[in-house]
Scaffold this motif. Structure first.
Motif, PDB file in Angstrom:
ATOM      1  N   ARG A  83       0.878  -1.175   0.000  1.00  0.00           N
ATOM      2  CA  ARG A  83       0.000   0.000   0.000  1.00  0.00           C
ATOM      3  C   ARG A  83       0.916   1.226   0.000  1.00  0.00           C
ATOM      4  NH1 ARG A  83      -1.827   1.204   6.299  1.00  0.00           N
ATOM      5  NH2 ARG A  83       0.323   1.432   6.983  1.00  0.00           N
ATOM      6  N   SER A  86       3.236   4.580   4.816  1.00  0.00           N
ATOM      7  CA  SER A  86       2.815   5.488   5.877  1.00  0.00           C
ATOM      8  C   SER A  86       3.739   6.707   5.882  1.00  0.00           C
ATOM      9  CB  SER A  86       2.898   4.779   7.229  1.00  0.00           C
ATOM     10  OG  SER A  86       2.852   5.724   8.284  1.00  0.00           O
ATOM     11  N   LEU A  89       5.298   6.179   9.982  1.00  0.00           N
ATOM     12  CA  LEU A  89       6.033   4.957  10.315  1.00  0.00           C
ATOM     13  C   LEU A  89       7.109   4.643   9.281  1.00  0.00           C
ATOM     14  CD1 LEU A  89       5.882   2.420  12.273  1.00  0.00           C
ATOM     15  CD2 LEU A  89       4.611   1.333  10.436  1.00  0.00           C
ATOM     16  N   PHE A 173      -0.257  -5.578   9.864  1.00  0.00           N
ATOM     17  CA  PHE A 173       0.811  -6.108  10.711  1.00  0.00           C
ATOM     18  C   PHE A 173       1.411  -7.385  10.128  1.00  0.00           C
ATOM     19  CE2 PHE A 173      -0.898  -3.054  13.742  1.00  0.00           C
ATOM     20  CZ  PHE A 173       0.276  -2.547  14.282  1.00  0.00           C
ATOM     21  N   PHE A 176       4.266  -6.748   7.422  1.00  0.00           N
ATOM     22  CA  PHE A 176       5.655  -6.430   7.791  1.00  0.00           C
ATOM     23  C   PHE A 176       6.550  -7.668   7.690  1.00  0.00           C
ATOM     24  CE2 PHE A 176       3.497  -3.063  10.531  1.00  0.00           C
ATOM     25  CZ  PHE A 176       3.815  -2.017   9.673  1.00  0.00           C
ATOM     26  N   SER A 235      -3.107   6.195   9.211  1.00  0.00           N
ATOM     27  CA  SER A 235      -2.222   5.716  10.290  1.00  0.00           C
ATOM     28  C   SER A 235      -2.999   5.465  11.584  1.00  0.00           C
ATOM     29  CB  SER A 235      -1.101   6.720  10.554  1.00  0.00           C
ATOM     30  OG  SER A 235      -0.124   6.652   9.541  1.00  0.00           O
ATOM     31  N   THR A 238      -4.865   2.214  11.130  1.00  0.00           N
ATOM     32  CA  THR A 238      -4.003   1.028  11.053  1.00  0.00           C
ATOM     33  C   THR A 238      -3.420   0.680  12.411  1.00  0.00           C
ATOM     34  OG1 THR A 238      -3.294   1.845   8.893  1.00  0.00           O
ATOM     35  CG2 THR A 238      -2.102  -0.018   9.794  1.00  0.00           C
ATOM     36  N   ALA A 239      -2.922   1.685  13.095  1.00  0.00           N
ATOM     37  CA  ALA A 239      -2.103   1.439  14.278  1.00  0.00           C
ATOM     38  C   ALA A 239      -2.891   1.458  15.576  1.00  0.00           C
ATOM     39  CB  ALA A 239      -0.989   2.485  14.345  1.00  0.00           C
ATOM     40  N   PHE A 289      10.040  -4.947  14.704  1.00  0.00           N
ATOM     41  CA  PHE A 289      10.021  -4.067  13.538  1.00  0.00           C
ATOM     42  C   PHE A 289      11.373  -4.167  12.851  1.00  0.00           C
ATOM     43  CE2 PHE A 289       6.252  -1.525  15.060  1.00  0.00           C
ATOM     44  CZ  PHE A 289       5.530  -1.653  13.885  1.00  0.00           C
TER      45      PHE A 289
HETATM   46  C1  OVP Z   1       2.722   0.228  15.554  1.00  0.00           C
HETATM   47  C2  OVP Z   1       1.992   1.521  13.092  1.00  0.00           C
HETATM   48  C3  OVP Z   1       1.663   0.277  12.705  1.00  0.00           C
HETATM   49  C4  OVP Z   1       1.100   0.109  11.485  1.00  0.00           C
HETATM   50  C5  OVP Z   1       0.862   1.187  10.660  1.00  0.00           C
HETATM   51  C6  OVP Z   1       1.184   2.453  11.024  1.00  0.00           C
HETATM   52  C7  OVP Z   1       1.743   2.620  12.268  1.00  0.00           C
HETATM   53  C8  OVP Z   1       0.922   3.598  10.097  1.00  0.00           C
HETATM   54  O1  OVP Z   1       1.427   4.681  10.290  1.00  0.00           O
HETATM   55  O2  OVP Z   1       0.189   3.400   9.131  1.00  0.00           O
HETATM   56  S1  OVP Z   1       2.724   1.735  14.654  1.00  0.00           S
END
Ligand code: OVP
Length: 400
Positions: A83, A86, A89, A173, A176, A235, A238-239, A289
């Motif tokens: 995608r 971000s 991130l 998630f 990643f 964000s 997602t997070a 990460f």
């Molecule tokens: C754990 C995080 C995780 C996944 C996506 C984003 C941030 C984002 O900024 O889209 S922090």
């Protein structure tokens, strides 16, 4: 020869995205930490660090261990991301600092303080409803129910389609990690979720007063473009959900697994904040990460070349016996400062105050209503390439 003597990094034969590893990552962490300050994992073709000192140093050194090439296994310089990246991130300074500054002002502590009484009332009502009802699964009934009852409203999402939030985050998630079966399965399950999230980030879909609209108001003031605003709202979506769901599930699991710590907390409810922090250190809802090296770098006498992916084991660092005493023990009076459960440095979790407030509201609600948190069956995991997710948490809450 003098100085700059570096040696090859040791190989370690562990696949950190294998289902058996993901089922119980903590079982493999000692081997990861003991292999060396840095190791190479041939199974996934990248470097890795699992000791607290190296993980924290790498997170601090954002110029060497960059995020802009992706914080998953995929190198955005070589592979097209699943995608658009971000803007927080998966960005580096100077871009990152501009978007992060804007988002910090939106996600302010003062705007959270105003909703706290309402959140506490919701958590109290939920706990009152769950206590004394016999065995139940705390994942849907508590760990998912509470965040879903407060977070989408904070952002200003409409009611319709909120069931897409968790499936979308689950894919994000998983993405990643490598393109394994977990990613494929959850991607398939979340096909409509991706479209729903994209639509929900548009200004017309956001309610006035929510954090989503506040991002667009910052765009109106020239702090970012309107396209950037949409992606910044993404964000939040997602997070902000799957993380806190699993953070709360982990907190409840910790008290079920360490009943004496629950009784200590009941005797000293002022320790709630410390207990929440310790559950993040101990439980590791976000396990890992990646970063990418922007130059050749020597770590503890080992060379890592430029352009290498480096996997940082946050949860292993949080239980490194070189840093913590009796690290596998959940101890609510422990000094937890320096834990990397929210990361560290410039990318450290933007939503950490939201996460803490949600967990504290749940813990305070349980303190009001519950004398004992009893396991009522085996905890089951929901395997994820990044999260240490709880699939099923059978418990029973005895009334206070
Ligand atoms: C754990 C995080 C995780 C996944 C996506 C984003 C941030 C984002 O900024 O889209 S922090």
């Amino acid at each position: 020869m003098t100085g700059n003597m570096t040696s090859r990094v040791p190989d370690l034969d562990i696949d950190p995205f294998d289902p058996a590893f993901l089922e119980d990552p903590f079982a493999a962490h000692p081997r990861l930490r003991d292999a060396g300050a840095v190791m190479f994992l041939p199974a996934i073709g990248c470097f890795a660090m699992a000791r607290h000192a190296q993980v924290q140093d790498a997170l601090k050194d954002f110029a060497t261990f960059v995020s802009g090439r992706g914080v998953g296994l995929a190198d955005f310089l070589k592979e097209t991301p699943w995608r658009p990246p971000s803007l927080l991130l998966e960005a580096d300074p100077p871009m990152h600092d501009r978007t992060r500054g804007l988002m910090n002002r939106v996600a302010s502590l003062s705007s959270l303080r105003t909703v706290m009484p309402e959140w506490q009332a919701k958590a109290d009502a939920l706990a009152a409803q769950l206590v004394g009802r016999g065995a139940f699964d705390a994942v849907p009934a508590l760990a998912e129910a509470f965040p879903l009852s407060v977070f989408p409203d904070l952002i200003g999402l409409r009611q319709d389609g909120r069931e897409n939030l968790i499936p979308y985050a689950t894919v994000a998630f998983n993405a990643f990690g490598p393109r394994n079966a977990l990613l494929a399965e959850t991607m398939e399950a979340a096909r409509n979720a991706t479209e729903w999230v994209a639509q929900s980030c548009r200004r017309e879909m956001l309610l006035d007063g929510g954090w989503g609209m506040k991002v667009f108001e910052a765009a109106d003031r020239g702090e970012c473009t309107h396209d950037e605003a949409e992606r910044l709202v993404r964000s939040f979506l997602t997070a902000g959900v799957d993380t806190t769901v699993n953070g709360i599930a982990t907190l409840v699991h910790a008290f079920a697994a360490f009943p004496e710590e629950w009784q200590r907390l009941r005797a000293a409810p002022g320790l709630v904040k410390k207990a929440v922090e310790e559950s993040l250190r101990w439980g590791g809802p976000v396990q890992t990460f990646f970063r990418t090296t922007s130059r050749d770098v020597a770590i503890a006498g080992h060379d890592i070349p430029e352009g290498a992916k480096v996997l940082l084991f946050l949860a292993a660092a949080n239980r490194d016996p070189r840093k913590w005493t009796d690290p596998d023990r959940f101890d609510i009076t422990r000094q937890t400062s320096g834990h990397v459960g929210f990361g560290f440095g410039i990318h450290q979790c933007l939503g950490q105050m939201v996460a803490r407030m949600e967990a504290e509201a749940v813990a305070n609600a349980l303190l009001k209503h519950v004398s004992e948190i009893r396991p009522a069956g085996p905890l089951r995991r929901r395997l994820n390439n990044t999260l240490h997710a709880v699939g099923e948490l059978p418990i029973e809450l005895l009334p206070a």
